[in-house]
Scaffold this motif. Sequence first.
Motif, mmCIF file in Angstrom:
data_model
loop_
_atom_site.group_PDB
_atom_site.id
_atom_site.type_symbol
_atom_site.label_atom_id
_atom_site.label_comp_id
_atom_site.label_asym_id
_atom_site.label_seq_id
_atom_site.Cartn_x
_atom_site.Cartn_y
_atom_site.Cartn_z
ATOM 1 N N GLY A 1 -23.111 -22.112 54.113
ATOM 2 C CA GLY A 1 -22.655 -23.472 53.853
ATOM 3 C C GLY A 1 -21.321 -23.589 53.155
ATOM 4 N N HIS A 2 -20.581 -22.467 53.054
ATOM 5 C CA HIS A 2 -19.307 -22.479 52.355
ATOM 6 C C HIS A 2 -18.133 -22.506 53.327
ATOM 7 N N ARG A 3 -17.100 -23.201 52.971
ATOM 8 C CA ARG A 3 -15.794 -23.020 53.593
ATOM 9 C C ARG A 3 -15.195 -21.756 52.986
ATOM 10 N N VAL A 4 -14.688 -20.861 53.798
ATOM 11 C CA VAL A 4 -14.201 -19.574 53.312
ATOM 12 C C VAL A 4 -12.712 -19.435 53.630
ATOM 13 N N VAL A 5 -11.938 -19.136 52.603
ATOM 14 C CA VAL A 5 -10.490 -18.971 52.748
ATOM 15 C C VAL A 5 -10.127 -17.543 52.365
ATOM 16 N N ARG A 6 -9.417 -16.872 53.252
ATOM 17 C CA ARG A 6 -8.880 -15.548 52.927
ATOM 18 C C ARG A 6 -7.397 -15.545 53.269
ATOM 19 N N PHE A 7 -6.624 -14.695 52.600
ATOM 20 C CA PHE A 7 -5.173 -14.740 52.767
ATOM 21 C C PHE A 7 -4.563 -13.366 52.512
ATOM 22 N N ASP A 8 -3.368 -13.172 53.059
ATOM 23 C CA ASP A 8 -2.591 -11.974 52.759
ATOM 24 C C ASP A 8 -1.866 -12.189 51.440
ATOM 25 N N ASN A 9 -2.075 -11.287 50.489
ATOM 26 C CA ASN A 9 -1.295 -11.342 49.260
ATOM 27 C C ASN A 9 0.194 -11.220 49.571
ATOM 28 N N ARG A 10 1.021 -11.633 48.630
ATOM 29 C CA ARG A 10 2.457 -11.389 48.761
ATOM 30 C C ARG A 10 2.712 -9.903 49.035
ATOM 31 N N ASP A 11 3.723 -9.608 49.794
ATOM 32 C CA ASP A 11 4.146 -8.235 50.034
ATOM 33 C C ASP A 11 3.232 -7.455 50.961
ATOM 34 N N ILE A 12 2.365 -8.148 51.699
ATOM 35 C CA ILE A 12 1.484 -7.411 52.608
ATOM 36 C C ILE A 12 1.156 -8.294 53.811
ATOM 37 N N GLY A 13 0.763 -7.653 54.900
ATOM 38 C CA GLY A 13 0.354 -8.394 56.082
ATOM 39 C C GLY A 13 1.455 -9.286 56.616
ATOM 40 N N LEU A 14 1.113 -10.548 56.854
ATOM 41 C CA LEU A 14 2.054 -11.506 57.431
ATOM 42 C C LEU A 14 2.672 -12.429 56.385
ATOM 43 N N SER A 15 2.409 -12.156 55.118
ATOM 44 C CA SER A 15 3.002 -12.949 54.041
ATOM 45 C C SER A 15 4.392 -12.412 53.680
ATOM 46 N N THR A 16 5.091 -13.161 52.838
ATOM 47 C CA THR A 16 6.467 -12.825 52.468
ATOM 48 C C THR A 16 6.570 -11.431 51.856
ATOM 49 N N ARG A 17 7.528 -10.655 52.372
ATOM 50 C CA ARG A 17 7.871 -9.364 51.775
ATOM 51 C C ARG A 17 8.953 -9.593 50.731
ATOM 52 N N LEU A 18 8.884 -8.810 49.670
ATOM 53 C CA LEU A 18 9.829 -8.969 48.565
ATOM 54 C C LEU A 18 10.663 -7.704 48.376
ATOM 55 N N ASP A 19 11.196 -7.214 49.478
ATOM 56 C CA ASP A 19 11.962 -5.966 49.451
ATOM 57 C C ASP A 19 13.203 -6.068 48.567
ATOM 58 N N HIS A 20 13.716 -7.285 48.379
ATOM 59 C CA HIS A 20 14.911 -7.438 47.544
ATOM 60 C C HIS A 20 14.649 -7.077 46.083
ATOM 61 N N LEU A 21 13.366 -6.958 45.714
ATOM 62 C CA LEU A 21 13.014 -6.592 44.339
ATOM 63 C C LEU A 21 13.020 -5.086 44.117
ATOM 64 N N GLY A 22 13.244 -4.324 45.185
ATOM 65 C CA GLY A 22 13.316 -2.875 45.049
ATOM 66 C C GLY A 22 11.953 -2.200 45.038
#
Length: 298
Positions: free
Chosen positions: A49-70
């Motif tokens: 009976g739950h709505r379930v939300v899952r997501f890619d953390n920053r810096d992984i999968g299809l979420s924003t990469r932060l390569d400019h941070l080194g």
Amino acid sequence: MKVQANGLSIEVEDHGAGGGLPPVLLVMGLGMQLTAWPAAFVRALVDAGHRVVRFDNRDIGLSTRLDHLGTPNLLWESVKLRMGLGVRAPYPLQAMADDAFGVLDALGIAQAHVVGASMGGMIAQRMALAAPQRVLTLTSIMGSSGARHLPGPKRDVLQVLFSRPKDHSEPSLLAHYVRVFQAIGSPAYPTPPAELRKRILDSVRRGGYRPACTARQMAAVASDTGRAAELARITAPTLVLHGTDDPLVPVACGEDTARRIPGARFVAIPGMGHDLPPGVVERLLDPLLPHLRLGSPP
């Protein structure tokens, strides 16, 4: 789908319309994509009976990469950590918790049950500390309090984790990740080899090979040295689940987490390592589903 959260583009999957029970936010661990949450686990929560939300953390999968941070020097930072010096991270663990709140905001969710695995459990702890009014219940799976005295990974596991594939071809990446998941896996619940290979290839094809991203996440975890002393402030009903055979985050880490959170319930899963294979999923759901009812309306 993509949402804007905490100034980043975050990939989200939203499952089920909800059957009258509050949503569940699933927060995944170090270097792992949202797809690492098993479909059977998600389906069981939706069926309950739950709505379930899952997501890619920053810096992984299809979420924003932060390569400019080194890329942090993990060897040097680990030396500093053992010496009791501050670890320098490109971003703190709290920023990752803020990302998760941003996902909830983007979806119009004011309150949710928060379930985190490994690093995700530590992010979930940060969420419960930062905004207790938004976290109906907290579940930390194979996580840690981050206390300095706790045991760390087995040496042979560390060697595998810090090894590198021969190249970035699919066969090399497949062989590398097979070694990794076999090293950290559940001895009583081994994933069938063909299924393990499929999961790895699907993950590589979806999100690629990102050692620098994983290093930044690892530095965020290592730099969060004050969390253990803060856990006594958590007010959300808390469930701590941990495998007795976890070679990466030993079971003592889960026990310590539960001791530090007032009223927390600790459940050990015999034969579970540091993964979510078939068999383990059912044993996690047995205590998890009743726990979620603690923060749900009657």
